[in-house]
Design an enzyme around this catalytic site. Structure first.
Site, mmCIF file in Angstrom:
data_model
loop_
_atom_site.group_PDB
_atom_site.id
_atom_site.type_symbol
_atom_site.label_atom_id
_atom_site.label_comp_id
_atom_site.label_asym_id
_atom_site.label_seq_id
_atom_site.Cartn_x
_atom_site.Cartn_y
_atom_site.Cartn_z
ATOM 1 N N GLY A 91 -12.053 2.110 1.465
ATOM 2 C CA GLY A 91 -11.719 0.743 1.094
ATOM 3 C C GLY A 91 -11.353 -0.058 2.329
ATOM 4 O O GLY A 91 -11.761 0.261 3.437
ATOM 5 N N ARG A 92 -10.536 -1.097 2.124
ATOM 6 C CA ARG A 92 -10.166 -1.964 3.241
ATOM 7 C C ARG A 92 -9.441 -1.191 4.342
ATOM 8 O O ARG A 92 -9.761 -1.329 5.524
ATOM 9 C CB ARG A 92 -9.271 -3.102 2.756
ATOM 10 C CG ARG A 92 -9.884 -4.018 1.691
ATOM 11 C CD ARG A 92 -8.831 -5.033 1.258
ATOM 12 N NE ARG A 92 -9.263 -5.906 0.182
ATOM 13 C CZ ARG A 92 -9.043 -5.662 -1.115
ATOM 14 N NH1 ARG A 92 -8.418 -4.552 -1.477
ATOM 15 N NH2 ARG A 92 -9.442 -6.508 -2.045
ATOM 16 N N ILE A 93 -8.463 -0.368 3.937
ATOM 17 C CA ILE A 93 -7.685 0.366 4.939
ATOM 18 C C ILE A 93 -8.549 1.453 5.576
ATOM 19 O O ILE A 93 -8.492 1.673 6.791
ATOM 20 C CB ILE A 93 -6.410 0.960 4.320
ATOM 21 C CG1 ILE A 93 -5.533 -0.146 3.741
ATOM 22 C CG2 ILE A 93 -5.631 1.750 5.370
ATOM 23 C CD1 ILE A 93 -4.324 0.363 2.960
ATOM 24 N N ARG A 113 -16.472 6.352 -3.986
ATOM 25 C CA ARG A 113 -17.112 6.425 -5.297
ATOM 26 C C ARG A 113 -18.605 6.141 -5.222
ATOM 27 O O ARG A 113 -19.388 6.633 -6.024
ATOM 28 C CB ARG A 113 -16.425 5.442 -6.255
ATOM 29 C CG ARG A 113 -15.101 5.947 -6.784
ATOM 30 C CD ARG A 113 -14.371 4.925 -7.612
ATOM 31 N NE ARG A 113 -13.889 3.810 -6.808
ATOM 32 C CZ ARG A 113 -13.132 2.828 -7.262
ATOM 33 N NH1 ARG A 113 -12.783 2.813 -8.534
ATOM 34 N NH2 ARG A 113 -12.717 1.870 -6.451
ATOM 35 N N SER A 114 -19.007 5.354 -4.214
ATOM 36 C CA SER A 114 -20.426 5.084 -4.000
ATOM 37 C C SER A 114 -20.649 4.798 -2.519
ATOM 38 O O SER A 114 -19.725 4.434 -1.798
ATOM 39 C CB SER A 114 -20.899 3.889 -4.842
ATOM 40 O OG SER A 114 -20.162 2.727 -4.510
ATOM 41 N N ARG A 169 -1.390 8.768 -1.254
ATOM 42 C CA ARG A 169 -0.317 9.111 -2.174
ATOM 43 C C ARG A 169 -0.163 10.625 -2.165
ATOM 44 O O ARG A 169 -1.141 11.366 -2.057
ATOM 45 C CB ARG A 169 -0.624 8.633 -3.604
ATOM 46 C CG ARG A 169 -0.486 7.128 -3.787
ATOM 47 C CD ARG A 169 0.969 6.693 -3.785
ATOM 48 N NE ARG A 169 1.146 5.290 -4.128
ATOM 49 C CZ ARG A 169 1.200 4.299 -3.257
ATOM 50 N NH1 ARG A 169 1.087 4.563 -1.960
ATOM 51 N NH2 ARG A 169 1.377 3.062 -3.653
ATOM 52 N N ASP A 193 2.450 11.418 5.503
ATOM 53 C CA ASP A 193 3.359 10.285 5.313
ATOM 54 C C ASP A 193 3.837 10.200 3.873
ATOM 55 O O ASP A 193 4.753 9.445 3.568
ATOM 56 C CB ASP A 193 2.652 8.979 5.710
ATOM 57 C CG ASP A 193 3.594 7.779 5.710
ATOM 58 O OD1 ASP A 193 4.723 7.922 6.227
ATOM 59 O OD2 ASP A 193 3.209 6.708 5.197
ATOM 60 N N GLU A 198 8.294 12.836 -3.455
ATOM 61 C CA GLU A 198 9.108 12.150 -2.451
ATOM 62 C C GLU A 198 10.245 11.361 -3.117
ATOM 63 O O GLU A 198 10.075 10.861 -4.225
ATOM 64 C CB GLU A 198 8.233 11.232 -1.592
ATOM 65 C CG GLU A 198 7.493 10.137 -2.322
ATOM 66 C CD GLU A 198 6.567 9.363 -1.390
ATOM 67 O OE1 GLU A 198 6.685 8.122 -1.378
ATOM 68 O OE2 GLU A 198 5.733 9.962 -0.686
ATOM 69 N N HIS A 216 7.165 8.173 4.445
ATOM 70 C CA HIS A 216 6.407 7.094 3.793
ATOM 71 C C HIS A 216 6.632 5.762 4.525
ATOM 72 O O HIS A 216 7.145 4.796 3.956
ATOM 73 C CB HIS A 216 6.780 6.966 2.318
ATOM 74 C CG HIS A 216 5.705 6.307 1.501
ATOM 75 N ND1 HIS A 216 5.522 6.541 0.166
ATOM 76 C CD2 HIS A 216 4.737 5.402 1.841
ATOM 77 C CE1 HIS A 216 4.516 5.816 -0.298
ATOM 78 N NE2 HIS A 216 4.024 5.106 0.705
#
Length: 257
Positions: A91-93, A113-114, A169, A193, A198, A216
């Site tokens: 994604g963006r990150i 996913r694609s 996560r 992280d 947590e 985190h």
């Protein structure tokens, strides 16, 4: 319990703790804070990768403890140059991490996913990505769909020389299996992280020198948290003005008009 609820503005990009589908079905908009933390989380991922590869935390302890004087030089570590870096979640990150990794001459691979129109090699599954990568960076959303996506098969594919970096996560990685793989030498190292329960971190992870731990802190800078707070408030202000939000979660984009 909240019959008059109309909007939820979340302070963060991840929203796995929010039933966005259920809220959208009830006509409630959900907003989050994408983009403003891309750079910070990407920086954290690169920092963890470098720290684990170069043994920064253990080297710091070596220097502080007097072992340098008593026992000599710190053991040799591994270079970060020209590594095959796999990104689980593009994604963006993920794309920002890929851009930064290239500064170290990395060959970037990814799975998502694609397949996307990106100049990186696509792998069809997490197992294939781990098999091809030397460093696996996890930056996929949390939630039931990705729970334990990084499982025994993925870790064994990454192998005894591989490094796992998780800035997504804690639920995405099977933590019990991770500990076993690290203890048995089936996985080379980890830089984490986030954790499954947590702020509780298993003592077994704390005891390992080939593991780097962070509480985190992916987006935890004064500047980025301020930008996230501004966007959270802006989403509420826009809703109060015209009934829409600036950055709806995907499940609410149609509802947002």
């Amino acid at each position: 319990q909240l019959p008059n609820l109309k909007v939820v503005a979340s302070y963060g990009v991840g929203y796995d703790g929010i039933d966005a589908v259920g809220l959208a079905a009830k006509g409630v908009l959900v907003a989050h804070t994408p983009d403003v933390l891309n750079d910070e989380v990407a920086d954290t991922a690169i920092m963890l990768w470098l720290a684990a590869s170069k043994g920064l935390v253990a080297a710091d302890a070596w220097a502080r403890s007097g072992k340098w004087e008593a026992e000599g030089s710190f053991p040799l570590m591994r270079t970060v140059q020209k590594r095959r870096v796999g990104i689980l979640g593009m994604g963006r990150i993920g794309q920002t991490i890929a851009e930064r990794a290239q500064a170290f001459g990395a060959e970037v691979l990814y799975t998502a996913r694609s397949e996307k129109s990106l100049p990186y090699r696509f792998c069809a599954s997490p197992e294939e990505l781990a098999r091809e990568a030397e460093v696996l960076v996890v930056i996929t959303p949390g939630g039931p769909a990705t729970r334990h996506l990084v499982n025994r098969e993925v870790m064994e594919a990454l192998g005894p020389e591989g490094l796992l970096v998780n800035v997504a996560r804690g639920s995405v990685v099977d933590e019990a299996v991770l500990i076993e793989a690290l203890q048995d030498g089936r996985l080379g190292g980890a830089a984490l992280d986030v954790f499954e329960a947590e702020p509780k971190i298993p003592d077994a992870l704390k005891a390992m020198n080939h593991v780097v731990l962070a509480p985190h802190i992916g987006s935890a800078t004064v500047e980025t948290r301020a930008a996230m707070g501004d966007l959270t408030v802006d989403n509420l202000l826009q809703f109060l003005a015209d009934g829409t939000v600036k950055t709806p979660v995907p499940e609410c984009r149609e509802l947002n008009g």
